[in-house]
Design a protein around this motif. Sequence first.
Motif, mmCIF file in Angstrom:
data_model
loop_
_atom_site.group_PDB
_atom_site.id
_atom_site.type_symbol
_atom_site.label_atom_id
_atom_site.label_comp_id
_atom_site.label_asym_id
_atom_site.label_seq_id
_atom_site.Cartn_x
_atom_site.Cartn_y
_atom_site.Cartn_z
ATOM 1 N N VAL A 102 0.835 -1.200 0.000
ATOM 2 C CA VAL A 102 0.000 0.000 0.000
ATOM 3 C C VAL A 102 0.868 1.247 0.000
ATOM 4 C CG1 VAL A 102 -1.811 -1.210 1.269
ATOM 5 C CG2 VAL A 102 -0.176 0.178 2.528
ATOM 6 N N LEU B 251 -0.097 -0.963 9.762
ATOM 7 C CA LEU B 251 -0.192 -1.591 8.438
ATOM 8 C C LEU B 251 0.850 -2.700 8.291
ATOM 9 C CD1 LEU B 251 -0.749 1.626 6.285
ATOM 10 C CD2 LEU B 251 -2.399 -0.236 6.603
ATOM 11 N N VAL C 241 -3.532 4.419 1.295
ATOM 12 C CA VAL C 241 -4.148 4.509 2.611
ATOM 13 C C VAL C 241 -3.921 5.914 3.163
ATOM 14 C CG1 VAL C 241 -4.101 3.649 4.975
ATOM 15 C CG2 VAL C 241 -3.908 2.055 3.062
ATOM 16 N N ASN D 189 -4.788 8.642 6.431
ATOM 17 C CA ASN D 189 -5.187 8.680 7.843
ATOM 18 C C ASN D 189 -5.738 10.034 8.274
ATOM 19 O OD1 ASN D 189 -2.917 10.294 8.086
ATOM 20 N ND2 ASN D 189 -1.672 8.732 9.074
ATOM 21 N N ARG E 158 -8.277 4.740 0.102
ATOM 22 C CA ARG E 158 -9.021 4.205 1.239
ATOM 23 C C ARG E 158 -8.608 4.940 2.522
ATOM 24 N NH1 ARG E 158 -10.923 2.153 -2.508
ATOM 25 N NH2 ARG E 158 -11.520 -0.030 -2.890
ATOM 26 N N LEU F 29 -7.777 4.754 6.421
ATOM 27 C CA LEU F 29 -7.094 3.693 7.159
ATOM 28 C C LEU F 29 -8.080 2.695 7.746
ATOM 29 C CD1 LEU F 29 -4.576 2.443 8.546
ATOM 30 C CD2 LEU F 29 -4.989 4.054 10.442
ATOM 31 N N PHE G 287 -9.746 0.581 5.046
ATOM 32 C CA PHE G 287 -8.858 -0.435 4.485
ATOM 33 C C PHE G 287 -8.640 -1.597 5.450
ATOM 34 C CE2 PHE G 287 -4.538 -2.163 4.077
ATOM 35 C CZ PHE G 287 -4.641 -2.718 2.800
#
Length: 466
Positions: A212, A235, A282, A284, A317, A319, A322
Amino acid sequence: MTAQNELPDPPHAHEPPHTHEPAHTHADEPQHAAQGDFSRLLDDCVHCGFCLPTCPTYVLWGEEMDSPRGRIHLMRQHEEGAPLSLPMVEHFDRCLGCMACVTSCPSGVQYDKLIETTRAEVEREHPRSPKERAIREAVFRLFPYPRRLHALRGPLRAYQKTGLERLVRRSGVLERLSPSLAAMERLAPPLGKAPRLPERVAARGGERRATVGMLTGCVQREFFPGVNAATARVLALEGCDVVIPKAQGCCGALSLHSGRQDEARAFARRTVEAFEAVDVIVVNAAGCGSAMKEYESLLADDPAWARRAAALSAKTRDLAEFLVELGPRAPRRPLPVTVAYHDACHLSHGQGVRDQPRALLAAIPELTVREISSPDVCCGSAGTYNIFQPEAAAELGDRKAGDVRVTEAELLVAANPGCSMQIATALGRQGASIAVAHTAEVLDASLRGRPASALRGRGGPGGRAS
């Protein structure tokens, strides 16, 4: 792994991201088609009033022109030829763009598109006062540029550590000089060291499940570096290789949501290029993720970028979104703490991500999640709103802080840096001792077996204890 180098600034607001690409101006936009779409979107509103209870400014003041349907009425007047008067602009400026009305509307009115288009019109047509222009230029020449924010860190840390911060606040000098400057000073989180992430973080705990890309953001990167570090660790512990492109800069969220469309497009093109090599991105920060999911429409009329922008939007996405899609692999260790979860507007209304953060938190042993009343009413952050409309933002922040305190939670969890700064500042005004953390930091503590006290003793995401 080598340390990540300092990222270059994105191009100037009105310059293209690459010298080989011609500048993209308002004249290039298909204005007549946009106007036709705008008129049709206005027609969708039947003025039923279902939006009123969730509109922050209507909740504060009860003024019809400071509600979504009132502003739509003003938009219609302007669309039919009325000039943008100062009172009209003030009503548009007072809108937070929180999109709570979009969620509550039974007719599917796309108010988010209406207010973004209107703000672009305001920026093109309305002459602001010299003081307003100066503040706005200062904000938009600073916050979307990580290197400039990084240069500010040293002086700001010294200001906080020497006690000058308390002296300035007691004096009230910034309030007298500019309420917006005073708001920026109050909102600044306590700063510690800012560790730099490597360009790649390897998956841990067995077979790699995904690769990612990770957006580091601007304010998130410089003011809340602990959130990015926790995101990368979570992750990796869940089996992902994390790629952190050096070429990334600002995603353009602040510009997009403030009507600075040319600027937003320049940032968007750069972000598209930086992340094209990864399959999933990803994010956040709620505002950033929402903006990146809008790239498809933002660059839809640009033949050279439309397809690439749509591809990036499709693979972006949040976080929490995902991680729920991926499913858990790393064991959760007990974290005995009571948390209140705050719905960031650009996450819940902008992206429809509501259940996923709660599910991630609820899956942590011994952690208790408590709901905040009136979750659809914005905290008052709204990108740059708490800087440009500091009085209204402070009222909303105090309302939200009061709702948080009623939960008697030990920790407030939020998924957006602006919300974290806004609510932490309001809690501080009320003398509350509730710490603030990002969802990623709570997950990181559970996965690594850290004590709950490490979160409760913090002054805010990525910051030192208050």
